[in-house]
Design a protein around this motif. Structure first.
Motif, PDB file in Angstrom:
ATOM      1  N   TRP A 249       0.820  -1.207   0.000  1.00  0.00           N
ATOM      2  CA  TRP A 249       0.000   0.000   0.000  1.00  0.00           C
ATOM      3  C   TRP A 249       0.856   1.261   0.000  1.00  0.00           C
ATOM      4  N   SER A 250       0.418   2.252  -0.784  1.00  0.00           N
ATOM      5  CA  SER A 250       1.025   3.584  -0.777  1.00  0.00           C
ATOM      6  C   SER A 250      -0.086   4.584  -1.067  1.00  0.00           C
ATOM      7  N   VAL A 251       0.188   5.847  -0.899  1.00  0.00           N
ATOM      8  CA  VAL A 251      -0.800   6.898  -1.124  1.00  0.00           C
ATOM      9  C   VAL A 251      -1.322   6.849  -2.559  1.00  0.00           C
TER      10      VAL A 251
ATOM     11  N   GLU B 105      -4.605   2.409  -5.738  1.00  0.00           N
ATOM     12  CA  GLU B 105      -5.970   2.650  -6.223  1.00  0.00           C
ATOM     13  C   GLU B 105      -7.029   2.505  -5.130  1.00  0.00           C
ATOM     14  N   TYR B 106      -6.699   1.901  -4.005  1.00  0.00           N
ATOM     15  CA  TYR B 106      -7.635   1.747  -2.892  1.00  0.00           C
ATOM     16  C   TYR B 106      -7.139   2.553  -1.703  1.00  0.00           C
ATOM     17  N   GLY B 107      -8.079   3.038  -0.904  1.00  0.00           N
ATOM     18  CA  GLY B 107      -7.702   3.695   0.345  1.00  0.00           C
ATOM     19  C   GLY B 107      -7.167   2.667   1.322  1.00  0.00           C
TER      20      GLY B 107
END
Length: 140
Positions: free
Chosen positions: A106-108, A111-113
């Protein structure tokens, strides 16, 4: 002597693996199995959960050699191969960690929060754990 799968045996292992993938719904477009016979032979497979989380399943070393009958060197019967693959899939599921996967992926710019992605990984973790529990009944 290290035994290696010939083409016919590899097709049989692939068929057994595919039957398990179908039975336990472990492919949502990214599942696969490949065979490596250069050097030390091994099998690399990918299983997948509903939210597209994939886990690599690697069968190598003594686990790979267990696919062969000690007496005649032939591929073990389908039930034994299925049990060995079930054991290897279960081991890969047990080693997979949803939180580590989140940290790695995950990163900013994803595509998903973060909460949506975390929920997806938690759902896939529950899915994999349920499958792992079922596989324990046939694992060798």
């Amino acid at each position: 002597m290290t035994k290696k799968l010939n083409n016919m045996q590899a097709r049989k292992v692939e068929e057994i693996f595919q039957d398990m993938v179908d039975e336990y719904s472990l492919n949502y477009g990214n599942g696969e199995i490949t065979f490596e016979n250069d050097g030390e032979p091994w099998i690399n497979a990918a299983i997948e959960a509903p939210n597209n989380t994939t886990i690599q399943v690697v069968v190598e070393g003594s686990d790979y050699q267990a696919l062969f009958n000690d007496e005649n060197g032939e591929l073990e019967d389908s039930s034994t191969v299925r049990g060995i693959l079930a054991s290897e899939i279960h081991k890969a599921i047990e080693e997979w960690d949803a939180e580590e996967t989140f940290k790695e992926l995950w990163s900013v710019s994803f595509e998903y929060g973060p909460f949506e992605f975390a929920d997806m990984l938690i759902e896939d973790d529950e899915f994999f754990n349920n499958v792992g529990d079922e596989l324990l009944t046939i694992a060798i």
